[in-house]
Structure formats: C-alpha cells, structure tokens
Motif scaffolding. Structure first.
Motif, PDB file in Angstrom:
ATOM      1  N   GLU A   1      10.831   5.803  -4.012  1.00 43.08           N
ATOM      2  CA  GLU A   1      10.312   5.083  -2.841  1.00 43.08           C
ATOM      3  C   GLU A   1       8.982   5.692  -2.393  1.00 43.08           C
ATOM      4  OE1 GLU A   1      11.164   2.243  -1.386  1.00 43.08           O
ATOM      5  OE2 GLU A   1      12.697   2.025  -2.933  1.00 43.08           O
ATOM      6  N   GLU A   2       8.919   6.997  -2.475  1.00 46.24           N
ATOM      7  CA  GLU A   2       7.691   7.693  -2.087  1.00 46.24           C
ATOM      8  C   GLU A   2       6.510   7.245  -2.966  1.00 46.24           C
ATOM      9  OE1 GLU A   2       8.203  11.881  -2.433  1.00 46.24           O
ATOM     10  OE2 GLU A   2       6.505  12.353  -1.126  1.00 46.24           O
ATOM     11  N   GLN A   3       6.782   7.096  -4.239  1.00 45.65           N
ATOM     12  CA  GLN A   3       5.721   6.630  -5.141  1.00 45.65           C
ATOM     13  C   GLN A   3       5.370   5.170  -4.861  1.00 45.65           C
ATOM     14  OE1 GLN A   3       7.784   7.703  -8.786  1.00 45.65           O
ATOM     15  NE2 GLN A   3       6.309   9.327  -9.225  1.00 45.65           N
ATOM     16  N   LEU A   4       6.395   4.362  -4.648  1.00 45.73           N
ATOM     17  CA  LEU A   4       6.135   2.932  -4.412  1.00 45.73           C
ATOM     18  C   LEU A   4       5.258   2.737  -3.175  1.00 45.73           C
ATOM     19  CD1 LEU A   4       9.677   1.487  -5.239  1.00 45.73           C
ATOM     20  CD2 LEU A   4       7.593   1.270  -6.608  1.00 45.73           C
ATOM     21  N   GLU A   5       5.443   3.609  -2.198  1.00 44.29           N
ATOM     22  CA  GLU A   5       4.632   3.486  -0.981  1.00 44.29           C
ATOM     23  C   GLU A   5       3.138   3.708  -1.240  1.00 44.29           C
ATOM     24  OE1 GLU A   5       6.275   6.010   2.074  1.00 44.29           O
ATOM     25  OE2 GLU A   5       8.167   4.882   1.969  1.00 44.29           O
ATOM     26  N   THR A   6       2.828   4.435  -2.304  1.00 47.75           N
ATOM     27  CA  THR A   6       1.409   4.673  -2.603  1.00 47.75           C
ATOM     28  C   THR A   6       0.775   3.499  -3.346  1.00 47.75           C
ATOM     29  OG1 THR A   6       1.758   5.697  -4.780  1.00 47.75           O
ATOM     30  CG2 THR A   6       1.908   7.147  -2.864  1.00 47.75           C
TER      31      THR A   6
ATOM     32  N   THR B   1       6.260  -7.293  -7.512  1.00 41.92           N
ATOM     33  CA  THR B   1       6.018  -6.211  -8.470  1.00 41.92           C
ATOM     34  C   THR B   1       6.677  -4.917  -7.996  1.00 41.92           C
ATOM     35  OG1 THR B   1       3.908  -7.285  -8.955  1.00 41.92           O
ATOM     36  CG2 THR B   1       4.226  -5.057  -9.808  1.00 41.92           C
ATOM     37  N   LEU B   2       6.568  -4.638  -6.712  1.00 42.92           N
ATOM     38  CA  LEU B   2       7.204  -3.430  -6.170  1.00 42.92           C
ATOM     39  C   LEU B   2       8.718  -3.492  -6.370  1.00 42.92           C
ATOM     40  CD1 LEU B   2       5.081  -3.027  -2.920  1.00 42.92           C
ATOM     41  CD2 LEU B   2       5.068  -1.509  -4.912  1.00 42.92           C
ATOM     42  N   ASP B   3       9.299  -4.679  -6.187  1.00 44.81           N
ATOM     43  CA  ASP B   3      10.735  -4.837  -6.409  1.00 44.81           C
ATOM     44  C   ASP B   3      11.103  -4.590  -7.865  1.00 44.81           C
ATOM     45  OD1 ASP B   3      12.026  -5.168  -4.086  1.00 44.81           O
ATOM     46  OD2 ASP B   3      12.470  -7.310  -4.337  1.00 44.81           O
ATOM     47  N   TYR B   4      10.276  -5.106  -8.741  1.00 45.37           N
ATOM     48  CA  TYR B   4      10.523  -4.909 -10.177  1.00 45.37           C
ATOM     49  C   TYR B   4      10.516  -3.411 -10.501  1.00 45.37           C
ATOM     50  CZ  TYR B   4      10.010  -5.538 -15.250  1.00 45.37           C
ATOM     51  OH  TYR B   4      10.192  -5.499 -16.610  1.00 45.37           O
ATOM     52  N   LEU B   5       9.549  -2.711  -9.942  1.00 51.84           N
ATOM     53  CA  LEU B   5       9.449  -1.264 -10.214  1.00 51.84           C
ATOM     54  C   LEU B   5      10.620  -0.509  -9.596  1.00 51.84           C
ATOM     55  CD1 LEU B   5       5.624  -0.678  -9.662  1.00 51.84           C
ATOM     56  CD2 LEU B   5       6.852  -0.960 -11.831  1.00 51.84           C
TER      57      LEU B   5
ATOM     58  N   ASN C   1      -5.197   7.202 -13.475  1.00 52.49           N
ATOM     59  CA  ASN C   1      -3.921   7.907 -13.276  1.00 52.49           C
ATOM     60  C   ASN C   1      -3.466   7.801 -11.820  1.00 52.49           C
ATOM     61  OD1 ASN C   1      -2.073  10.213 -12.713  1.00 52.49           O
ATOM     62  ND2 ASN C   1      -2.399  10.618 -14.885  1.00 52.49           N
ATOM     63  N   LEU C   2      -2.407   7.045 -11.596  1.00 56.43           N
ATOM     64  CA  LEU C   2      -1.974   6.783 -10.221  1.00 56.43           C
ATOM     65  C   LEU C   2      -1.341   7.996  -9.559  1.00 56.43           C
ATOM     66  CD1 LEU C   2      -0.578   3.196 -10.691  1.00 56.43           C
ATOM     67  CD2 LEU C   2      -2.655   3.867  -9.480  1.00 56.43           C
ATOM     68  N   GLU C   3      -0.728   8.864 -10.350  1.00 55.81           N
ATOM     69  CA  GLU C   3      -0.171  10.084  -9.758  1.00 55.81           C
ATOM     70  C   GLU C   3      -1.316  10.941  -9.200  1.00 55.81           C
ATOM     71  OE1 GLU C   3       2.810  10.989  -9.036  1.00 55.81           O
ATOM     72  OE2 GLU C   3       2.326  13.028  -8.405  1.00 55.81           O
ATOM     73  N   ALA C   4      -2.404  11.020  -9.948  1.00 53.99           N
ATOM     74  CA  ALA C   4      -3.567  11.768  -9.455  1.00 53.99           C
ATOM     75  C   ALA C   4      -4.154  11.104  -8.217  1.00 53.99           C
ATOM     76  CB  ALA C   4      -4.634  11.876 -10.546  1.00 53.99           C
ATOM     77  N   ALA C   5      -4.182   9.768  -8.231  1.00 53.54           N
ATOM     78  CA  ALA C   5      -4.707   9.044  -7.071  1.00 53.54           C
ATOM     79  C   ALA C   5      -3.881   9.353  -5.839  1.00 53.54           C
ATOM     80  CB  ALA C   5      -4.708   7.547  -7.359  1.00 53.54           C
ATOM     81  N   ALA C   6      -2.566   9.326  -5.994  1.00 48.52           N
ATOM     82  CA  ALA C   6      -1.684   9.569  -4.846  1.00 48.52           C
ATOM     83  C   ALA C   6      -1.725  11.032  -4.404  1.00 48.52           C
ATOM     84  CB  ALA C   6      -0.252   9.174  -5.201  1.00 48.52           C
TER      85      ALA C   6
END
Lengths: 424, 424
Positions: free
Chosen positions: A55-60, A68-72, B169-174
């Motif tokens: 969830e923390e990642q999805l928020e970013t 798409t967020l639901d799919y992820l 890289n989205l992890e780097a972005a976040a």
C-alpha cells in the motif's frame, strides 16, 4: 515506470488479458568470450513468486488510474516459466527463460528478472573463467568493497556457484551457506606501533596467532616482504598456515618467498596472493608457487563486463510469433526451447533451438540434453530446485563438456554455436 | 570476515582501544579521467549511524569468542567523521573521508563505507561526464535492468546527483524524490497484433495516447522508423510530445526524422534517443537534432569503470602517522584535510592536502575553499546535511570551476593536481 504506464494502457484497451510469451536471451557474449554461465535463477523464481506492491508503494504511484492501482494491489504472477537451470552454460540467442502469462502479468517482470540475471550471470561468467585459469587452485572472493553493499552479497554467491572456494562476505556466508574466509588487513599490522610510533610487525603477527592459531594467514607485505616472512616464521614457527602477499610482481615475489619459506623449513606454509587479480593475471601465475588466489574488484565487476547483456522480449502474442524488425537487432519470434547435443566423448557440438510446442528435433548426434526445464507452474516454483552446491557441481561438470577452445581466455567466437530448427 | 577476526585479536591484545584515524581516498581516477565525483555520503552516514549486529546475525558468527560477540552486540560507532561533501569533485589522493575513533570501532566500517562510496561515486563520476557531453539536453536514467536490483535504485540516485533529469526507476523516485520517466517498450507495439497475427502499430499508439495523452512519447522503431513516425503523427496529431528511437545510426536517423516531423508540421515533437549510449555517443550526437537522451547500461555500470577505486586505510595510530611501504603503492600517513584554491576567474588551481590538526596553509592564491567538513560527531550525523537537490546544484556549479581541459572526455592527467603541505 514504463511497465506501469504500459499496464495502464493495456488494461484500458484489453491488451492486458492477451496471452503472451516473453523470453530472456543475450544477443552476444560479453567481450567476445567463449561461453556464459546462467546465474540467479533461484533468486528470479523467489522474486517472481513474491512480486507484490505494498500500500505504501501504491501511494507513491500517483500517475496511475484507480483500475491500474487495483490491478497492482492484487498482482500475483500466475503464469508459467521455463528455462535454463542455474549453472548451465549459455551462448548467443540461448532462450534462457520463457515466461508465459497474460500481457499484464508478464510486462511487470521485465526489470526484476533482468536485474537479477544480468548481475548474477555477469559475475558467474567472469568468475568461471578465473576458476578455469586457476586450474584447480582455490580462489577466495574478496570484492565486497568494490560493489554496491547488497550486490556484494549476491556477487559472492555467483562467484561460489562458478567454483570459487569461499568468500570474505559474512552475509553471503550466512544467507547462502558459502564457506567464509578472512584474516587480516594492512591496518592490523600498522595498528601495532610502539610507543615511539615505530612499527612492530612481530607484535601484530603474535596477537593474530594467539587469537586464531598458527593455521592463520599472515599478511607479510606491509613493510618489507622478506623481513615480513622472516618475522612470520619466527613468531609462528614452521607450522604457519599461510602468508599473504598483496602487492608487487607476484610471479617473482612468490618464487622468492617459496624458496625463503622452504629454506626456513616452512614447507607446508601456503602462499596466498591478491592485488587486483583477474583471469589473465591468474593464468599468468600458473607456473608460480601460488597456493591460493584472492580476487576482489575484477570478479564483482564482471572483469570488464559488469552486465550480461540479457534482454527480455515479447516473442508471442495470442499464439502468433512477433519480433521487432529494427536494424541490426534481428530476433526470431515465437516461444522456444533448446537442447544441446554431444559427441560420444561428451564434448558439446551445438545448441538447437526449436519451437516451444514442437517435439524435440532429431539432432543426428549420439546424445543430447534438454536445456529448457520447468521452473514455475501457475505462479508456484516447481519442486526440487537444485541447491547452490548442486548447481556448482553441475557447472563444474558442464565446463568439461566445452570444446578445448572454449577454455581459452582470448576473444573469439562462442565455443558452441546455436542453430534454429523448425522456424520459418 | 577479516574485520571481525582482526577485532577479536584486537580485543585480546588491547589494540581495539587504541585511537586511530582511517582515511578513504583513491590513488587514481578510473580510466585516466580528469575528475571524479564524490557520491554516497548521506548513505554512508546513515549506514555508519545504524551499523548494528542483530542477534540472528551474531548466531551465525560461530568463529568468534564470547568477548568479541559481546563487543558486536553493543557496537555503536561513537567517533568522528569528516570529509568531502556529496557532489564535490575529487582527484587522486583527495582525503575523501577521515574516520576517527578506536581501532575496534573503525576497523568494522571499512567494507560498508567503501561499498557505498565506490558504487555511488563510480556511477556519479560516469554520469557527470555524460551530462557534460549532453551540453544542456536532458538525460533520462534507464539502466535498472543492467545492474543488481538494489544497486539500480542507488545508481538512479547517483545519476540524478550528477545532473540526469529523471529516472525510470520508481523505487528511486519514491525513496529519493527524483522525477520519474517512462512510456513504452517494443513489447507494447508488438502486443498489438491483429487477429491474423499481423502487426498493428497504430492500435498501439492509439491506446497509449488514450491512456496518457498526446504529450506522451511514442516508440517508433519497432518496424520501420519512417512509417512509425507517420503513424505516430497520424494518430496523435502534431501536438505529439515525442518519438523515441532505440536503434540504428542515431545521427543520420534523427536528422531524417526531424525533417519528417517538421514536414508533417510537428515542430514541437521531441526526439528521444536511446540504444547503448555512453558519454562518447552522446557527444557524437551533439550536432544532431536530439532533444532527450535515454541512458541505461553505461551509466549504471560506470561506463567502463564500475568501481571508483577508493580504499580505506589506517593513517594514524595513537597520534603517530602510519603507512604501508609496499612497492608502487606509496601512501602518506597522518590524518589530513584539504582545500582547493581558485583563480579570480573562479577556475580551480590546485588541491592542497595538509595535516588534519594544522591551521589552513596560505595558498598564495586569491581564494580557497575548505573541502573537509564535519559529517559525524560522537556517532551522530552533523545537522544540516545538504539535500540531494542541493548537492546536485553544488556539483553543477563545481563543474564550472574545472579548467577547460577538465571537461575533455579523452584520457589524460587529472584536471586539478593535489599537493601535500606540512608533511615530512
């Protein structure tokens, strides 16, 4: 990011549900080497199985729409992966991994699969050449300081897979069950100054032996190597385990030190060498009295090839083969499997790549081995994956199937050619 | 491992309590480059501050005695670290970090400090040359797949520090607040086949634009670039954000595509190029109509120098300077600081290295800047560390202080020489 923007567009237009096949392969071997070593497969399988978005990642991910967020949020790879086992040799166009599933689930795995396979295979491919060059003498991996702190751990694993004897990295030792090795740095000797600031190498050696016994390895090149060896034997006696030399012309020095040790009666004291060794330097010392090699920078950085040049390409959509047609990067579409054929002597002849759903072609040769094996079924890792030690033994055996020229360190063509059978 | 075996011997003989100074420096610049870029400092400071051993880890260290395990259980760095700030330029022998504490606490930090600084500085040093070569045009970092999955995140950070515009890289972005960038791969176009298996590039472009708007970048080289550009503008109109070309002779192709876009009226559509670019390829395209560069493999692997060759050496024990004396690796003992002097034009003249406890020497030049700043005091990170964006700006300014030859991509001597003042 493009994995996610593609997913969003694919969910909108229905492409996300299309069945596709993606393939990992390398168009060429780095630096015109003769063979490559597949590494990272168990790490890939775990990464795919556990690929989730928190969830923390999805928020970013504020650039994505709710669908798409639901799919992820619910993402879980449920497809199939077949491919080469860890420790297998590979050549240009070898179909290393074949990933089958919906476009949506396959498109998200490109980066994680390639990151792992490219970094691990780069290290294992370089390390294997060093092991060949060392010709049976053990090599210690000691390169942690010359690569990213997490990459150091997996690099140690890949080097061990390739036949290195041990690692200086304790996290790798604990995580992967690799033998650990390490004794002392120059700082140890330098820290033993007398009250007036003068050096006291003997005090350093004495303490090390008291703490770790005479089978330890003493680093003898902090000041003067000849004096260092004398000090080492004077303090430890002739049962000293080893001396390490980390600088200078190692060929000339090891010959001199071997004679010195023998003259002192320390016939069983081993000579460990380090100092920016790579496969060429290791080979160059083959005629010298080196007992153990310590290798750092060159192995963790792939010895001039820090990535294995592997790519992840879509090769089939709805059962139709697809391939891009841009200049100089010709690819053959369609899902593939591969086998390797051998002479009666056990030497590999060629690698035959054929359509995934076809029966095995008759190679016309005495024996052949299927290289493509099931790895993931319906999202779950197939049982009985080989252990790291099993893959290490498998690779050691596979190296023996290479034609002689395959063991050469010089640049040239791949040792085994690949041939397509059954494609248009 | 040797850090821990040294610690055990040091606890036994009292060396563990001796006050020492360790120093991070590079004997040379990789590949005879003209300058290096210091990167990873905030990551080092966090790593040192949080350096701990868990009970789970301690259980794996079966080769240690109880006293050593106890020391590790209670380990916490309580010493001082001074050094160059992130984004600072460095040259051979620049005293990049000066770590002061007991031998026991300093000996444990060698690997973690070097891993971070070597990997981050390798990427930043290569990336900076690419930024110079791009001459103001933006560069997107897209190399995650060509390095270890965790190294990819910090590589994106180092590239951004050096002046890259964004990362894929989205992890780097976040994690680091870096702008993210990414649109589509060839797999996107290839996934849009008609029912009979024939390609449908326009369908792919249409879906992408519906999902992401006309300001997106369409990848036009899957089949035929000229047709791809026509399809792109036909579907998107002349307001299309950009087209990406990922193969072929990029100079000739971009000139042709720019003309084609202009002829179609798409004067504002940008041309993004990728395809194994490095600083030399970027410079080679300086005269061509490229708007944005995408760089992958070469930046995350340090463009031929995947490690920055930094070492961590003990330089002082109980106030006495120490240095090893082995061949070809001469070092100057003693704790050091450094300053850089400048002409009135702002161009750097030389770097002066002087004893840590001495007053700043008179450089005889108009202005100078102290390079060594406090970073950790009594184990705590000094307040007001610069942000990543501040260090990025600082580096952008510092590049302008290099003599002209410092911006050359060819191999040669360092752009700024270092000079020792006040050592015996």
């Amino acid at each position: 990011m493009y994995e996610l923007t593609m997913l969003q567009a694919a969910l909108a237009d229905g492409t996300a549900d299309r069945p596709v096949v993606c393939e990992v392969f390398a168009r060429r071997l780095s630096n015109e080497r003769r063979y490559g070593v597949v590494a990272g497969i168990p790490r890939v399988l775990e990464a795919v199985k556990n690929f989730r978005f928190t969830e923390e990642q999805l928020e970013t991910l504020t650039f994505l729409d709710p669908a798409t967020l639901d799919y992820l949020r619910n993402y879980r790879f449920s497809g199939q992966i077949d491919g080469y086992r860890e420790g297998e040799l590979f050549f240009p166009n070898s179909p290393l991994l074949t990933v089958r599933g919906s476009f949506g689930e396959c498109v998200l795995l490109e980066t994680v699969i390639l990151s792992i396979m490219n970094s691990d295979s780069a290290v294992a491919s370089a390390a294997s050449r060093m092991v060949v060059a060392a010709d049976g003498r053990p090599i210690i991996e000691m390169g942690s300081r010359r690569t990213h702190e997490q990459a150091a751990v997996t690099a140690a694993r890949a080097a061990y897979l390739a036949g290195f004897e041990s690692t200086s990295n304790l996290e790798a030792a604990a995580r992967y069950g690799i033998p650990a090795s390490g004794t002392a740095a120059h700082s140890w000797t330098l820290a033993h100054v007398n009250d007036d600031g003068s050096a006291n190498e003997k005090a350093a050696f004495k303490s090390q032996i008291e703490a770790h016994g005479v089978k330890t390895t003493l680093l003898v090149d902090t000041f003067d190597i000849t004096q260092g060896v004398n000090n080492a034997i004077e303090v430890a006696g002739v049962e000293l385990g080893g001396v390490r030399i980390d600088s200078g012309n190692l060929g000339a020095i090891t010959r001199r030190v071997r004679k010195q040790l023998d003259d002192l009666g320390a016939h069983n004291t081993k000579i460990v060498v380090s100092s920016d060794l790579d496969e060429f330097a290791i080979a160059g010392l083959r005629g010298d009295p080196v007992d153990v090699y310590g290798v750092g920078t060159s192995v963790v950085t792939g010895s001039g090839a820090p990535t294995a040049s592997m790519v992840y390409k879509i090769v089939e959509v709805d059962g139709h083969p697809v391939a891009k047609r841009s200049e100089a990067k010709k690819s053959v579409g369609g899902a593939k499997r591969a086998l390797r054929s051998y002479r009666s002597s056990g030497v590999a002849i060629e690698e035959i790549i054929f359509p995934f759903d076809s029966e095995e072609p008759d190679t016309g040769h005495l024996s052949s081995k299927m290289l493509t094996v099931p790895l993931i079924r319906d999202g779950e890792i197939v049982d009985k994956q080989p252990s790291l030690d099993e893959s290490r033994e498998y690779l050691a055996h596979s190296i023996k199937t290479l034609p002689w020229e395959g063991l050469a360190l010089t640049r040239d063509e791949p040792a085994v050619h690949t041939r397509y059978v059954g494609f248009e």
